[in-house]
Enzyme design. Structure first.
Site, PDB file in Angstrom:
ATOM      1  N   HIS A 196       0.718  -0.880  -0.432  1.00 45.88           N
ATOM      2  CA  HIS A 196      -0.499  -0.268   0.414  1.00 45.88           C
ATOM      3  C   HIS A 196       0.820   0.748   0.146  1.00 45.88           C
ATOM      4  CE1 HIS A 196      -2.046  -3.517   2.248  1.00 45.88           C
ATOM      5  NE2 HIS A 196      -3.122  -3.218   1.666  1.00 45.88           N
TER       6      HIS A 196
ATOM      7  N   GLY B  67      -7.030  11.886   7.519  1.00 50.37           N
ATOM      8  CA  GLY B  67      -7.685  11.641   6.890  1.00 50.37           C
ATOM      9  C   GLY B  67      -7.604  12.203   5.232  1.00 50.37           C
TER      10      GLY B  67
ATOM     11  N   ARG C  71      -5.604  17.155   1.803  1.00 43.48           N
ATOM     12  CA  ARG C  71      -5.367  17.724   2.915  1.00 43.48           C
ATOM     13  C   ARG C  71      -3.272  17.573   3.675  1.00 43.48           C
ATOM     14  NH1 ARG C  71      -8.880  17.205   7.840  1.00 43.48           N
ATOM     15  NH2 ARG C  71     -10.248  18.095   6.438  1.00 43.48           N
TER      16      ARG C  71
ATOM     17  N   ARG D   7      -3.040   4.284  -4.647  1.00 41.78           N
ATOM     18  CA  ARG D   7      -4.087   4.218  -3.961  1.00 41.78           C
ATOM     19  C   ARG D   7      -4.621   5.781  -4.138  1.00 41.78           C
ATOM     20  NH1 ARG D   7      -6.326  -1.540  -1.727  1.00 41.78           N
ATOM     21  NH2 ARG D   7      -5.326  -2.782  -3.189  1.00 41.78           N
TER      22      ARG D   7
ATOM     23  N   ARG E 177      -1.437  12.360  13.983  1.00 42.58           N
ATOM     24  CA  ARG E 177      -3.178  12.000  12.696  1.00 42.58           C
ATOM     25  C   ARG E 177      -4.156  13.681  13.353  1.00 42.58           C
ATOM     26  NH1 ARG E 177      -8.311  11.886  10.648  1.00 42.58           N
ATOM     27  NH2 ARG E 177     -10.032  12.249  12.122  1.00 42.58           N
ATOM     28  N   VAL E 178      -4.029  14.554  11.983  1.00 43.34           N
ATOM     29  CA  VAL E 178      -4.495  15.554  12.753  1.00 43.34           C
ATOM     30  C   VAL E 178      -5.328  15.873  11.433  1.00 43.34           C
ATOM     31  CG1 VAL E 178      -3.994  18.267  11.481  1.00 43.34           C
ATOM     32  CG2 VAL E 178      -2.280  16.850  12.300  1.00 43.34           C
TER      33      VAL E 178
ATOM     34  N   GLU F  93     -10.841   7.711  13.491  1.00 43.43           N
ATOM     35  CA  GLU F  93      -9.290   6.674  13.215  1.00 43.43           C
ATOM     36  C   GLU F  93      -8.491   6.024  14.590  1.00 43.43           C
ATOM     37  OE1 GLU F  93     -11.185   8.023  10.065  1.00 43.43           O
ATOM     38  OE2 GLU F  93     -10.706   9.612  11.525  1.00 43.43           O
TER      39      GLU F  93
ATOM     40  N   ASP G  72     -17.904  20.510  13.337  1.00 41.91           N
ATOM     41  CA  ASP G  72     -19.211  20.829  13.780  1.00 41.91           C
ATOM     42  C   ASP G  72     -19.818  20.114  15.112  1.00 41.91           C
ATOM     43  OD1 ASP G  72     -19.860  17.528  13.213  1.00 41.91           O
ATOM     44  OD2 ASP G  72     -19.019  18.406  12.187  1.00 41.91           O
TER      45      ASP G  72
END
Length: 237
Positions: free
Chosen positions: A5, A21, A25, A44, A88-89, A183, A206
């Site tokens: 991958h 994610g 971005r 991918r 992770r952001v 995640e 949100d």
């Protein structure tokens, strides 16, 4: 040594990787932070870049949505590419009423309705938590009147909550859960498996209990700089 991958070669990834994610971005973050960024993998469409920030190496890669995808990439980065820290952001939906749209959430740990971490240690209610050193570095980087919350989040398998929401959401608020995403519990589990470090820094885009100030799609993509600064501080701690 490419994996199924990731097409990067050994040494292409920095010791620290920012993991949003959205691959687009990831590309925007690379352009924003690293004028010398170079593309090192695009298998991918999961774009990955490496460059330098203030003279220190840094990589950024898109993980896709959900724990299966994010955990797959975290596993390959830790196991095959020698990555030491993944931050992770991303964005989250606010749950706690004290969290406002636009606030930053630093995730101490991630509850989950997923079975992924239960498969690691069958019969144990595994606690997926962040690495203290990274949490401390992110907190220490908070400046001025920036609104930042540190606490628990929840990682869900379903983006569109099911009929138990009316019961779950008030209880999650009562128990101090700051927000929901998809995640972090998986990434934290992978870090523990390989003896590595992980952290999640999120922008509340949100609010599930008050939708009156939710961000537009465009605002979601342009309002993450505050969280990004804290994530970089953790990456280079």
């Amino acid at each position: 040594m490419a994996t199924p991958h990731i097409s990067a070669e050994p040494g292409d990834f920095a010791p620290a990787v920012l993991l949003p994610g959205d691959p687009k971005r990831a590309e925007r973050i690379a352009k924003l932070l690293m004028p010398d960024a170079r593309l090192i993998s695009d298998v991918r469409g999961a774009l990955a870049f490496t460059g330098t920030v203030d003279g220190q190496p840094l990589s950024v890669m898109g993980s896709g949505m959900g724990m299966p995808s994010a955990t797959l990439y975290a596993t390959e980065l830790y196991k095959f590419y020698g990555v030491e820290r993944i931050i992770r952001v991303g964005t989250c939906g606010g749950i706690a009423r004290k969290v406002q749209v636009g606030d930053v959430v630093i995730a101490l740990g991630a509850h989950t309705d997923s079975n992924m971490n239960q498969q690691r240690l069958p019969g144990l209610n595994y606690s997926a938590v962040a690495s203290y050193d990274l949490v401390r570095a992110a907190v220490d980087a908070v400046e001025g009147d920036q609104r930042v919350h540190v606490g628990m989040i929840t990682s869900h398998d379903h983006f569109y909550f099911s009929s138990h929401d009316e019961t779950w959401l008030p209880l999650l608020d009562q128990y101090g859960v700051l927000g929901v995403e998809m995640e972090s519990a998986g990434i934290y589990g992978a870090a523990a498996e390989f003896g590595k470090q992980a952290l999640t820094v999120l922008t509340c885009s949100d609010h599930l209990l008050d939708a009156s100030h939710n961000m537009s799609a465009e605002q979601r993509e342009t309002s993450f700089q505050g969280a990004l600064r804290l994530a970089v501080a953790a990456a280079h701690s």
